[in-house]
Every structure is written in structure tokens, then in C-alpha cells.
Enzyme design. Structure first.
Site, mmCIF file in Angstrom:
data_model
loop_
_atom_site.group_PDB
_atom_site.id
_atom_site.type_symbol
_atom_site.label_atom_id
_atom_site.label_comp_id
_atom_site.label_asym_id
_atom_site.label_seq_id
_atom_site.Cartn_x
_atom_site.Cartn_y
_atom_site.Cartn_z
ATOM 1 N N HIS A 186 40.623 13.489 78.101
ATOM 2 C CA HIS A 186 41.100 13.673 79.803
ATOM 3 C C HIS A 186 42.461 12.724 79.903
ATOM 4 O O HIS A 186 43.301 13.495 80.372
ATOM 5 C CB HIS A 186 39.913 13.354 80.130
ATOM 6 C CG HIS A 186 38.548 14.534 80.951
ATOM 7 N ND1 HIS A 186 38.492 15.137 81.945
ATOM 8 C CD2 HIS A 186 37.862 14.512 80.334
ATOM 9 C CE1 HIS A 186 37.632 16.315 81.954
ATOM 10 N NE2 HIS A 186 37.186 15.329 80.597
ATOM 11 N N ILE B 64 36.168 20.950 82.368
ATOM 12 C CA ILE B 64 35.490 20.196 83.195
ATOM 13 C C ILE B 64 35.485 18.719 82.174
ATOM 14 O O ILE B 64 35.775 18.343 81.134
ATOM 15 C CB ILE B 64 34.588 21.515 82.606
ATOM 16 C CG1 ILE B 64 33.270 20.865 83.490
ATOM 17 C CG2 ILE B 64 34.000 20.818 80.722
ATOM 18 C CD1 ILE B 64 33.204 21.365 85.129
#
Length: 889
Positions: free
Chosen positions: A550, A889
Site C-alpha cells: 500500500h 482493498i
């Protein structure tokens, strides 16, 4: 209110036709006899706001009124051959065209619906094929522009010219310059048509937002960098303050997207935060979730709000709500959930829950709270997770298969600074492990590359004193394993270490635990494995998952949008792998990794979690993220020039590595073919001004705290570009899939992957040791994550493990017309074929009973790197398979 808006509109006179002739019109008149006008039929696909934006009925009605009064959606094609007389650096604008039948076709609906409109352009043939178009929205509300297709245009691709837009168009007064979209033809900067170059440069300037100050609004299209200074809430008090990550030697970190929010009152270096339930955090509008994705993600908000309700729930339920008394109690989470005390409690809970949609938390049967789907790790057996074989197998095929390494020195050594931390080397000796080594000596096992280690000691030890000052009571762990003849790993010993009582400079104090199956020794061994699992769970969530996928990928997204034009071939290559990442990262900063957020409440480093991830970032190396290099660095593979990837695995049955190398190879082949089409030699890379600006900014701004590291590629060769793009795609797609979508299958049953330990290993003669002797389950459950944190933790990872129903997987694109170049399209088809072959290989390997690590005692086939390219049913949920293109996600 609506009557006031309508009255305002009706009081304004409709715009009349221009009376002052422009230079373009004068030129038209001058050439009237010689020019040949043609009509171009086009189709434009849009999507309006809908219920998920809280049904803007008034805006829809006002848009219709604007249409009737002539304030419409207009489009101008831009010539690729004739300059504009007012600005000879830009192509000439064609006559305005308008969307047809807006009033009768568009509607606000409960679901996100696409609507196709006809549009007809009057076009001078001498202007050549249009290279771009301008769109102006004179309505009151925004709409999503998906595409424009010009039909039957002479010389077009199959008689058509495609413009893939995928962008929200706000009313024109929101923008400082016109919204421009280019055709799907890719151009290197030096090959861009002359009349398009200035438009290309202006669009990048708009996205950089160089003149934009203050808080960014939803219609702003600004990509810029900021530190992680929005995690803490210092205005609430010192306990809620957190250090700024990024911009310092002490706390280096990748950059995040800028929001421009005001600083906090008590700390000007920290950015103010939105209210917890306000999910409207700024990211550029086109980076936000689609309507379908947002609908799926509402469930995430539903679960996240439990952190607000935890204190209220605890006060309403019985005394033992925060403890599981047995594994059977845990099983009830999936069999029938937690039984609440009485109807009055249920009524109170419903009064607490603020919105109707959050009442999903209290199921409709009126008796059960938070029932969860059965995790895969329990589906075949409710005890197989406790076996040593499964404990070890999950290091190769579980949710964190990226840490295990080969042991090269015995005893294991520490790399911590001995001047600061004293002697941190391992206390494990031959006599601890050789009785469990199937007749092999330590020396023989080292020589045969049979010893492996799961080592979290050095990552945790510098923070352990602070971590243990919270409610957490844990150790820094090392786990040694033997590779057996059947390809499985056997745990040999677990070392639990604490800082010396006289201070960390005095080194560590360690205890060694070895396998045992019976009696109190067996219970102690199960606890030792739990402490190792707690370390691995925290490292997985903070480092393997958050930091190394991320966080590190977001600067690439920002730099690409700021420095690479949408018509640049590398932008077209990478853009699908950036989908939704900025949005999910912004939401993570808001409710997951913030002070007192879900991660701090449920993962053992607690308030030091993000600070610890910053210390690990200091040793992050971009080039080592290439899978073959990662495997070599961890010592689980050796160089092998004869193999496709140049490496040979030392653990042949290593599901993540075996499947991952095939995926890596497919990605690299695709990137090589694609880049070789546009870059014929190294010189082309060196003279590509956008690529050089992109790479410079990525290093000096996006990853600015480590910009001077020597390992950064110089970006002077085509091989540099190919390797860099392959790594970016690998991180965003396959690596993230491997460490994300296995969370609920394995950690949905928290005793298998506990995230917190609340007390140290019981010592003989203590009350805790007596309790351990009397009830293994009670002792185990009182040591690991308590009940309320378990509820919060597994409710979150359930959502994080789900695929959205609009997922776009590796080998797929959201439009078949993403480029006009035939050779890249054919290469992309070959990627799809390669991934289909890999799918079949994975199925075959999972069915091979000789490969015991593919399924293990819990009988979970390894499918986390199953590409899922042929699933066109858009199956969502807990599928446990599929590689999305991006960190979505």
C-alpha cells in the site's frame, strides 16, 4: 429550496448566439467555397450520480431545466493538422456539438447505470483526424464520462476513433481550464503531433496543481505529496498524538497524497482530521471508488464503526464479554455468534447504533451479534490448525509467505548495533534442536541448506520495551525449522527474547522452547507458537501488507499522474495497476492506521505500530522487490542461469514462490514486449523527457527520504525501464494479492493467527502456571487477543479479504480500446494466454498429493496467486483467488 433554484435559473436570460465573429468564423467564411464539411456520428457513454451519492433528485431536475434553456453539455473536436488562429501551438477547434436527448434519456437511479448518447459533429475534412476533444458541462451537477467513440471516420481504427476517458466531469465553473481528452493513440513526448504538445503539457500542469493552495475540494484534480502527518490527533491530548512519518532521518516514510487540510491547533506540523464517520477524504475524484466498489465498501464502514461502539457494547454485556472461556466459544462466532444477555441489551444496542444501515451489526434474528462466515482453516478440521506441520506450512503458503529465510549461520546472529543493544545473538544451541532433527546434525543441515528461520527478533527488539509498557506483553521471536525429505518444514525451536532488565544496552534475555505434544510441556509449546504467530501477524499487517504494498506504491501513482501524460505509453501500461489505491490508503489513514484506530486496537505494537513500520522502511530496497531477487536475498533460492527466472528454489514445494515465479515471468514478458515496441534502444529512454522527470520526482519527492540510496536504477537503459515497470506491476497486483486475500481464510479464526499477547509465558509456581496445568484452552485464550478485539479484528479482515464485484484482474482491462496500437494489444492477449496456462498449472499442483504444502493438514488449496482471468461473472466476496490489477482493498 428547489423552487428557489428553478426561479434563479428562469430569471436568467438564455445565452444568445455570438454576435462578434471570431477569427475562426472569419476563416470559415473565407474558405466557404473550398472547404468540404462532413458529419461525424459519435457515441458518448456517461454515468450520472445516483443513490450512493445520496440521491440528488434536485440536481437531476435542474440539469433538465438547464438543457431546456440551452445550457448543455458541449463538445469540441480538436484538429491534429490545422492550428488554431488564436494560438498556433494548438489544434483548431471544431464546431460545438451537444449530447442528444439528455432530457429523455438520463435519469437518477438506485444503481449505477451507464447511458449512451448520440452526438453529431460538423467537421472540416482538411482538419484531419481529431487528436483530442474539449468537453464543457453547463449543468449544475457532475457526471462520469466513460468514453467517446467516433464512427466511420476515414482512416480511423476500423473506421472508428476511440477516446477512453473514465473521468468525472464537474460543472465548467469548477475548472480553471477546459477538460481535454486525447484519443487512444500513444505517443512518446518527442513523437507527439506538434498541435497536441502544448495541450499535453498543460494537462500535466493542471494535474500538478502548481497554483492551487488551501484545502483541496472534490472537483480539484491535483496530485501532490504530503508527509504522514495526519495519523495523530494532538488536539485530543498527548495520548492521541503521533510522530510525523516522512521528512526526517528518524522517521522516514513514503509520501502520501496531499489533502491540504489545515494544521491542528496544538501541533502546526500535524494535519487536522475529519470526523471518524466522514469518509469524504480528498483524493482526486477519478481515484475514488466506482459506485459498485463504494457500495461494496459500505460494508467496510459498517464494520469499522464497531470501534466507536466497543465501549458501549462492553458496558451492556455480561462480565465475561471480553474473554473466551474455551475454543468452543470461539467456534460460536461462526456457528451461531455471540449470545447477548437479554432482549433489553439488544434494544440498547440498537439505540446506540446511529444509522439504519449500521444495524447490520445486530442480526435480524434478534439474538445473535456479529455472526461470521466459517474461515477456511476450520472447514475440514477444527484442530488441524494446531499441528506443527500446519504452523510451519503457513510460512510458505499462508497469508505471510514473504519472510521465511534460510539459516546461514548457527547460532542465528543479530544485525542490531551491539553498542546500543548489547549482545542480541541467539541463545539456541545444538542440544536444543538436534534431538528433533531426524538424525541429522546441525552442521550437516547447514551444508545441505536444510535449516530455515522465521526471524522477527531484530525488527521488534528496539521497540519491545515501549510495546510492553502498553497492555501488550510479548517477545521478540525466532523460529528455527528443518526442511524434511517429504518437502515439509518441521519446527525445531522457538526463542522468546526480552530486553535485559538492566536496560537494552545489556542485550537480551531469552528462553528456548522445543516441540512437545503432551502434558504441560505440550501446552507451553502451543503458547510458544502463539507468541511467534503474534509477531508474524503484526509484521504481516504493518510491513508485508501495509508498508511494502500500500504505502510504497502510492508515490508511484502520484508521480505518474504528475509527470506522465495519459498518452504516454508507460502511463497506459501502469495506470490499471493504480486503480483505487489512493482511495483505500486515504481510508486506511482515516480509520485503520490512525491513532486509536483499528490497527492500534487489534495488533500488538499498539500506538507504536506505524513508528515501527517507519524503522523497517529504512531498509526497504526497491530493486529487491523483484521476486527472484527477494528469494535470493532471503536465501530460499540460489542462482540458476538455466531456469527461466535465473533462480532455483531450495524449498521446491514453496507454493507462494512457485506460483509467484510463474506470474513474475508472465508479467516481465508482457512488459518487455510492450516497452520494446515503443523504445527501440537505450537512447530512446534517455531522451524521453517525461520518463526522466517521472523517475527523478519519484525518487526525490515520492521516496525522498531514501533518495540517495545507491540501489535506485539510473533509468538510462531500456532494461532499467522494463525491470522498474515489472516490479511496480508485481507489487501492485500479485504481491498484494498474496498478502491480502488470505487474511480471512487463515486469520478469521484468531487463535490460528493471534494479533495480541496479553501476558508473558507462565512461570512454574505461579497462579498462571497452575491455570495452564488445569486448563490448556483457558490459559491459551487468556494469553492471546481478547474477545472484543477479536470481534473488531476479524470483522475488518473479513472485508479486507473480499473481492469487489467490479474487480479487474491481472490480464484484464476496463476497455478493449485502451490503445490504438495493434502490437501491444496482441502482446496483451499473449499475457492473458500465459495466465490461463498458469491457472491450469496451479490446479494441477494443488491436486498433486506429493506436494504436501499445497494444501496441508487444513486442506486449503493454495489459490492466492490463481490469476482468475477467465472469470467474467464478476464473482465477489471471500473467493480466496484472483489477482486484482491493483492494491484496491
Amino acid at each position: 429550496m428547489i423552487h428557489t433554484h428553478i426561479a434563479e435559473i428562469l430569471c436568467v436570460k438564455p445565452k444568445t448566439k455570438k454576435t462578434k465573429k471570431t477569427k475562426t468564423m472569419e476563416e470559415d467564411v473565407k474558405n466557404k467555397k473550398t472547404k468540404k464539411t462532413m458529419k461525424i456520428e459519435g457515441e458518448i457513454v456517461v454515468m450520472k450520480k445516483n443513490l450512493l451519492d445520496f440521491k440528488d433528485t434536485m440536481a437531476s431536475l435542474l440539469d433538465r431545466i438547464h438543457e431546456l434553456l440551452g445550457r448543455r453539455v458541449s463538445l469540441h473536436l480538436i484538429s491534429s493538422l490545422q492550428p488554431d488562429l488564436a494560438n498556433e501551438k494548438r489544434g483548431r477547434l471544431g464546431k460545438a456539438a451537444h449530447l442528444e436527448k439528455w432530457v429523455t434519456k438520463i435519469k437518477t437511479s438506485v444503481t449505477a447505470e451507464e447511458t449512451a448518447f448520440g452526438v453529431t459533429f460538423d467537421w472540416d475534412e482538411s482538419m484531419g483526424p481529431p487528436a483530442a476533444f474539449v468537453i464543457k458541462n453547463h449543468h449544475r451537477s457532475q457526471f462520469y464520462l466513460k468514453s467517446l467513440t467516433l464512427r466511420n471516420f476515414p482512416g480511423g481504427e476500423g473506421g472508428a476513433i476511440h477516446f477512453v476517458c473514465n473521468s468525472w466531469i464537474y460543472p465548467s465553473h469548477r475548472y480553471r481550464s477546459d477538460r481535454v481528452f486525447f484519443s487512444n493513440q500513444a505517443y512518446l513526448p518527442s513523437e507527439t503531433p506538434e498541435l497536441v504538445k502544448e495541450l499535453r503539457e498543460q494537462e500535466l500542469k493542471n494535474l500538478r496543481g502548481e497554483e492551487k493552495g488551501g484545502e483541496l475540494k472534490e472537483w480539484d484534480r491535483v496530485y501532490d505529496y504530503a508527509y504522514y502527518n495526519d495519523l495523530g490527533a494532538p488536539d485530543k491530548g498527548p495520548d492521541s498524538a503521533r510522530p510525523v512519518l516522512g521528512g526526517s532521518l528518524e522517521f522516514p516514510y513514503p509520501r502520501r497524497g496531499k489533502t491540504g487540510r489545515k494544521p491542528t491547533k496544538s501541533d502546526p506540523k500535524s494535519e487536522s482530521r475529519l470526523a471518524l464517520l466522514n469518509l469524504n477524504i480528498y483524493v482526486p475524484r477519478d481515484e475514488r471508488f466506482s459506485h459498485v466498489k463504494f457500495s461494496d465498501f459500505l460494508a467496510y464502514a459498517l464494520k469499522s464503526v464497531t470501534q466507536v461502539l466497543v465501549p458501549e457494547i462492553a458496558s451492556l454485556c455480561d462480565k465475561t464479554i471480553n474473554e473466551f472461556d474455551s475454543f468452543e466459544d470461539v467456534f460460536h462466532l461462526y456457528d451461531g455468534s455471540i449470545k447477548l444477555a437479554n432482549g433489553h441489551t439488544i434494544s440498547k444496542l440498537r439505540d446506540i447504533i446511529p444509522w439504519e444501515m449500521f444495524r447490520e451489526l445486530v442480526r435480524n434474528d434478534g439474538e445473535r451479534f456479529l455472526k461470521f462466515p466459517l474461515p477456511d482453516v476450520l472447514k475440514q478440521s477444527r484442530s488441524a490448525w494446531r499441528t506443527d506441520e500446519e504452523f510451519a506450512r503457513e510460512m510458505l503458503a499462508g497469508l505471510n509467505p514473504v519472510v521465511i529465510s534460510r539459516l546461514k549461520d548457527f547460532p542465528p546472529k543479530s544485525n542490531l548495533d551491539s553498542a546500543k543493544y548489547g549482545n542480541q545473538n541467539s541463545s539456541i544451541r545444538e542440544e536444543h534442536i538436534e534431538p528433533h532433527m531426524n538424525g541429522t546434525s546441525v552442521k550437516e543441515a547447514l551444508e545441505q541448506n536444510k535449516l530455515f528461520i522465521l526471524d522477527h527478533h531484530d525488527a521488534l527488539m528496539p521497540y519491545l520495551t515501549r510495546i510492553n509498557s502498553t497492555n501488550t506483553k510479548t517477545y521478540a521471536t525466532r523460529t528455527l525449522l528443518l526442511l524434511q525429505e517429504d518437502g515439509t518444514l518441521k519446527p525445531l525451536a522457538i526463542e522468546l527474547s526480552l530486553p535485559h532488565a538492566q536496560g537494552e544496552s545489556h542485550g537480551s534475555v531469552s528462553k528456548i522452547f522445543t516441540p512437545s505434544e503432551k502434558g504441560v510441556e505440550g501446552t507451553v509449546w502451543q503458547l510458544a507458537k502463539a507468541y511467534a504467530a503474534v509477531n508474524d501477524s503484526g509484521y504481516h499487517q504493518l510491513i508485508s501488507h501495509w508498508l511494502q504494498t500500500h504505502a510504497v506504491i502510492e508515490p508511484f501513482i502520484i508521480a505518474s499522474n504528475r509527470q506522465l501524460s495519459v498518452v504516454h505509453p508507460i502511463y497506459k501500461l501502469l495506470h490499471p495497476h493504480f486503480r483505487d489505491t489512493m482511495n483505500i490508503n486515504a481510508l486506511a489513514r482515516h480509520v485503520l492506521i490512525n491513532s486509536d484506530g483499528v490497527v492500534e486496537r487489534t495488533v500488538f505494537p499498539s500506538r507504536y505500530a506505524m513508528e515501527m513500520s517507519s524503522s523497517i522502511y529504512k531498509s526497504w530496497v526497491f530493486t529487491d522487490q523483484a521476486l527472484p531477487k527477494d528469494l535470493l536475498k532471503r536465501g530460499v533460492a540460489v542462482e540458476d542461469p538455466s531456469s527461466d527466472n535465473g533462480v532455483k528454489l531450495l524449498i521446491e514445494d514453496y507454493p507462494f514462490a512457485v506460483d509467484g515465479l510463474e506470474i513474475w515471468s508472465a508479467i516481465k514478458t508482457w512488459v518487455t514486449e510492450y516497452c520494446s515496441f515503443y523504445y527501440k534502444n537505450d537512447r530512446t529512454v534517455q531522451t524521453d523527457t517525461e520518463i526522466q522527470s517521472w523517475w527523478t520526482e519519484l525518487r526525490t519527492e515520492g521516496h525522498g527520504d531514501i533518495q540517495h540510496e545507491s540501489w535506485w536504477p539510473s533509468m538510462q537503459t531500456r532494461d532499467d525501464l522494463i525491470e522498474t515497470c515489472t516490479i511496480i506491476i508485481w507489487i501492485a497486483s500479485a504481491l498484494h494479492a498474496a498478502v491480502n486475500f488470505g487474511q480471512y481464510p487463515y486469520a478469521g479464526f484468531l487463535p490460528n493467527r493471534p494479533t495480541v499477547s496479553r501476558r508473558f509465558m507462565p512461570e512454574p509456581g505461579t497462579k498462571e502456571y497452575t491455570e495452564l496445568e488445569e486448563s490448556e484452552e483457558v490459559a491459551f485464550l487468556k494469553t492471546i487477543t481478547p474477545q472484543l478485539q477479536t470481534l473488531l479484528g476479524i470483522s475488518i479482515i473479513e472485508i479486507l479479504s473480499m473481492h469487489s464485484t467490479d474487480e479487474i484482474y491481472l490480464g484484464q482491462r476496463d476497455s478493449p480500446n485502451w490503445t490504438a496500437d495493434d502490437e501491444p494489444l496482441e502482446a496483451f492477449k499473449r499475457l492473458g494466454k500465459s495466465l490461463e496456462v498458469i491457472e491450469n498449472n496451479i490446479i494441477r499442483r494443488n491436486n498433486d498429493k506429493r506436494l504436501k504444502n499445497r494444501t496441508g493438514p487444513v486442506n486449503i488449496p493454495y489459490t492466492l496467486l490463481y490469476p482468475n482471468t477467465t472469470d467474467y461473472t464478476r464473482e465477489g466476496g471471500l473467493t480466496g483467488k484472483g489477482i486484482p490489477n491493483s492494491v484496491s482493498i
